[in-house]
Design a protein around this motif. Structure first.
Motif, PDB file in Angstrom:
ATOM      1  N   ARG A 114      33.073  52.472  24.655  1.00  7.72           N
ATOM      2  CA  ARG A 114      33.293  51.283  23.831  1.00  7.72           C
ATOM      3  C   ARG A 114      32.359  50.178  24.303  1.00  7.72           C
ATOM      4  N   GLN A 115      31.795  49.452  23.368  1.00 10.06           N
ATOM      5  CA  GLN A 115      30.781  48.456  23.681  1.00 10.06           C
ATOM      6  C   GLN A 115      31.393  47.068  23.770  1.00 10.06           C
ATOM      7  N   CYS A 116      31.825  46.713  24.967  1.00 12.14           N
ATOM      8  CA  CYS A 116      32.288  45.345  25.229  1.00 12.14           C
ATOM      9  C   CYS A 116      32.307  45.130  26.728  1.00 12.14           C
ATOM     10  N   GLY A 117      32.325  43.863  27.119  1.00 13.94           N
ATOM     11  CA  GLY A 117      32.272  43.545  28.533  1.00 13.94           C
ATOM     12  C   GLY A 117      33.472  44.052  29.312  1.00 13.94           C
ATOM     13  N   ILE A 118      34.666  44.015  28.701  1.00 13.55           N
ATOM     14  CA  ILE A 118      35.860  44.502  29.396  1.00 13.55           C
ATOM     15  C   ILE A 118      35.756  46.003  29.628  1.00 13.55           C
ATOM     16  N   ALA A 119      35.203  46.732  28.662  1.00 21.53           N
ATOM     17  CA  ALA A 119      35.030  48.173  28.839  1.00 21.53           C
ATOM     18  C   ALA A 119      34.102  48.459  30.013  1.00 21.53           C
ATOM     19  N   THR A 120      33.003  47.707  30.101  1.00 24.80           N
ATOM     20  CA  THR A 120      32.069  47.898  31.209  1.00 24.80           C
ATOM     21  C   THR A 120      32.736  47.580  32.540  1.00 24.80           C
ATOM     22  N   PHE A 121      33.475  46.467  32.575  1.00 25.02           N
ATOM     23  CA  PHE A 121      34.121  46.078  33.828  1.00 25.02           C
ATOM     24  C   PHE A 121      35.167  47.105  34.245  1.00 25.02           C
ATOM     25  N   THR A 122      36.041  47.521  33.318  1.00 20.63           N
ATOM     26  CA  THR A 122      37.093  48.474  33.664  1.00 20.63           C
ATOM     27  C   THR A 122      36.488  49.765  34.185  1.00 20.63           C
TER      28      THR A 122
END
Length: 758
Positions: free
Chosen positions: A18-26
């Motif tokens: 999934r393309q979002c900052g929270i996805a990258t962080f998690t």
């Protein structure tokens, strides 16, 4: 208790791809903890914003649906039965469903393990609903993690969170070397250029137009400057507004005569690609338009990589760029931005000193250091955990039943059960100790106990006798083989190291039934461990009946945990195998999965029907109904009084041959009645309820010999129908077949409309 006791961590948030900052962080924090603490098992539970979901990696074990509050409750059940030590939840209002993301509360309220919540947004002036949600999140969490000192102050001053409950942990960053920007510029065709960089998902609040407006003044003095804008348009923006923002930026660059100095990389880049872009940059610019941003992954990454940064004074930038680690300019002020950029380009020594200060500070932010801090927070949460088990569930009263079904009599079931478990065989109605125990009968008894619990009155189901049968199943599991042993003698010696494929599938059926339907959490906990350990072995088996029994258990499990991707994947694989068998074997006069009918035949169409409904798959439903229709016709007696006449075990029924009439086994009646009830639930056709009742009457004497198999005096069931008489022994399999069939019919009366149809 310390972090060394944390062996199982679940991360709830979004997750790549999934393309979002929270996805990258998690994803990053999960992988960082897994890498730093290899003895700790890490799993992820992402939230899907689309019905199709995403092609997640194996780390993802359960998926939530953003707008379906029931999926949050199912996720809580999944976490509770999987013995998770700590849940690490990423909180951002926009990623969860409900007003102000309130659906996440449905998950947090049900969890019985400590919760560590990372707050990605802490608002200074929250709306009433936002305040309510965050205050409840804080109350339900054992620890709160924030990534800025300002966030700590907001939590204590605005939301009343005790400071001792808060952990300040930096936003993690990749550990990259301190290199000269020129080293990577050839990758992007910008050799000899001075590179300004902004990256992240594009949306109108990013302020990119401020940088483009500053470029004419910058390029007038430094024509070698190029501005790289890296990142795709935010998916939600793209869905509602298309590429209008990016197009407006391109038009602005053309209008100002700087289009040749602006490079758009319109893609969601991987971490490796992002590091290369950052490494090639001489200056990084964050021109955000709003001060109310408590953290920024993009800014953290560039500081950690030792970049000279120019930023607007949003909260996180003020904190992270303090002490000479960057410079600030006013929101939307392109002239001030141009002035700051020119000073840094003109004064190389000043720029390089800023880079070094940023890089040294970033050593505290690299992911291994951040993972250590998170594990320390998990350990504190475990020490301070205040969760308790939720109250039991309401159950239906036993006396709500029709008068034409016999009363439930459990005397013989109890007689056949001792301190070890269910004894396998009987001489007449007396337990036969010489034959010992089998995993199959204890698995069946466990299923019967769960069904019985759904009909009990009082304060909910008791632990007895289900705990005894589950204890046997637990003891039968051999971790060296990943399989269940099958036979135990009366002296409690195992007679084998692994049971049959069928017994393995049947035991998974029992465990899945406990997980999906039993109301006592303590039993679901041990069942969850066994189910998780034993399920991976079933795809390696070769028995279609083993697969079918496992599918029954999988669907019972999915009643409560439908988002479990691993279980769904195994379900799909087993179901497709049965479909392939049926396609290969079926003909106009033989609608079956194999070239013979043997034992427990109806479990195959039963499994197909469940898969067809749950996957869903129309062909599987059709296969299930067609094969069950055909089997029912094969097992009907000849003559005016049509009754159930199962395939006999003395020869079975080979394609093209003669079907064996005897010995008829009670287990055949049970699996047939159960499959017919499923067909009724699937279609609503009353013929299936009629077939289920007709099959049950086989026990009562409506059979080829007009003799009852069920013994109302003992509560047991005779072991089969010979050509001239019943087998008078009342063993475990037969007795349980009768009890399970009766219980399923009782439950059908309570849960299926018109369940008493003749």
């Amino acid at each position: 208790m310390n972090e060394s006791t944390v062996k199982r961590v679940a991360f709830v948030g979004n997750y790549v791809p999934r393309q979002c900052g929270i996805a990258t962080f998690t994803t990053d924090v999960c992988e960082a903890v897994a890498a730093a603490f290899p003895e700790t098992s890490c799993m992820a539970l992402p939230v899907n914003d689309t019905e199709a979901g995403y092609a997640y990696p194996p780390r993802v074990r359960f998926e939530l649906s953003e707008k379906d509050v029931a999926s949050y409750r199912r996720a809580a059940d999944f976490l509770n039965i999987n013995n998770v030590d700590v849940v690490c939840m990423q909180h951002e209002y926009g990623i969860y469903g409900g007003p102000a993301g309130s659906h996440i509360l449905a998950l947090l309220r049900e969890l019985r393990m400590p919760i560590v919540t990372t707050l990605h947004t802490v608002l200074q002036e929250p709306l009433p609903e936002q305040r309510r949600v965050l205050e409840e999140v804080a109350a339900l969490s054992d620890r709160l993690v924030v990534m800025s000192r300002r966030g700590v102050g907001f939590l204590t001053d605005i939301y009343g969170v005790p400071p001792e409950k808060i952990d300040f942990i930096h936003h993690g960053v990749p550990d990259v070397p301190f290199v000269d920007p020129s080293y990577h510029k050839d990758l992007f065709g910008v050799e000899g250029k001075m590179v300004l960089l902004s990256f992240g998902l594009l949306s109108a609040n990013k302020g990119i137009e401020t940088v483009i407006a500053a470029l004419p003044a910058i390029i007038a003095r430094h024509p070698e400057v190029v501005y790289m804008i890296v990142g795709a348009t935010h998916p939600h923006v793209l869905q509602h507004e298309g590429e209008s923002y990016r197009l407006s930026l391109q038009r602005l660059a053309q209008k100002l005569g700087v289009a040749g100095n602006v490079i758009f990389h319109n893609s969601f880049v991987t971490l490796e690609q992002l590091i290369e872009f950052i490494s090639a940059a001489d200056l990084y610019i964050t021109p955000y338009l709003n001060a109310a941003q408590i953290t920024s992954g993009t800014l953290a990454y560039t500081v950690g990589a030792g970049k000279a940064v120019v930023s607007t004074p949003y909260w996180y930038a003020e904190e992270l760029l303090a002490d000479g680690r960057g410079v600030l300019f006013p929101f939307g002020d392109s002239a001030a931005l141009a002035k700051q950029v020119l000073e840094l380009l003109d004064e190389g020594a000043h720029r390089h000193a800023m880079r070094k200060r940023a890089y040294l500070f970033g050593r505290e932010m690299i992911w291994p250091a951040v993972a250590q801090r998170y594990m320390e927070s998990f350990g504190r949460a475990r020490t301070e955990c205040r969760h308790s088990a939720p109250p039991g569930y309401a159950v239906k009263p036993l006396d709500q039943r029709s008068t034409d079904l016999p009363p439930l009599k459990l005397d013989h079931l109890h007689r056949m059960t001792d301190d070890t478990g269910m004894i396998q065989h009987a001489k007449f109605a007396v337990p036969n100790y010489h034959e010992g125990y089998s995993i199959d009968d204890n698995a069946r008894a466990l299923v019967a106990s769960v069904l019985l619990s759904e009909l009990e009155t009082g304060n909910g189901p008791s632990l007895e006798p289900a705990s005894r049968y589950l204890a046997f199943v637990h003891y039968a599991f051999n971790p060296e083989t990943g399989r269940f042993r099958k036979f135990m003698d009366y002296r409690r010696n195992w007679l084998d190291s692994r049971g049959s494929d069928d017994s393995h599938g049947r035991t998974l059926w029992a465990l899945g039934t406990v997980l999906g339907r039993f109301a006592i959490p303590s039993l679901r906990g041990i069942a969850g461990q066994l189910f998780e350990q034993a399920l991976p072995a079933i795809p390696d088996t070769t028995s279609p009946r083993g697969w079918a029994f496992a599918l029954l258990g999988i669907h019972e499990y999915l009643r409560r945990f439908e988002g479990d991707r691993l279980v769904n994947r195994i379900r799909d694989e087993l179901a497709e195998r049965l479909v392939e068998l049926y396609r290969a074997c079926r003909s106009e006069d033989w609608c079956w999965y194999e070239d013979r009918l043997t034992y427990c035949n109806a479990v195959l169409p039963h499994a197909m029907l469940m898969c067809g409904q749950w996957i869903p798959d129309g062909e599987m439903c059709e296969i299930g109904l067609e094969s069950l229709h055909w089997l029912a016709a094969v097992q009907h007696s000849d003559g005016p009084d049509v009754h159930f006449s199962p395939i006999g075990s003395n020869g079975f029924y080979v394609r093209g041959g003669e079907r064996a009439r005897f010995d008829q086994q009670p287990v055949e009646a049970h699996v047939m009645a159960s499959a017919c009830l499923e067909a009724y639930r699937c279609t609503g056709d009353p013929c299936w309820m009629t077939e289920a009742r007709r099959t049950f009457e086989w026990f009562l004497g409506r059979n080829d010999l007009n003799l009852p198999l069920y013994d109302p005096i003992t509560g047991g069931c005779r072991d089969g129908l010979h050509p001239d008489r019943p087998n008078e022994n009342q063993g475990a399999e037969s007795t349980l077949a009768f009890i399970q069939t009766l219980l399923e019919l009782r439950l059908a009366e309570n849960t299926i409309p018109n369940g008493t149809a003749p």
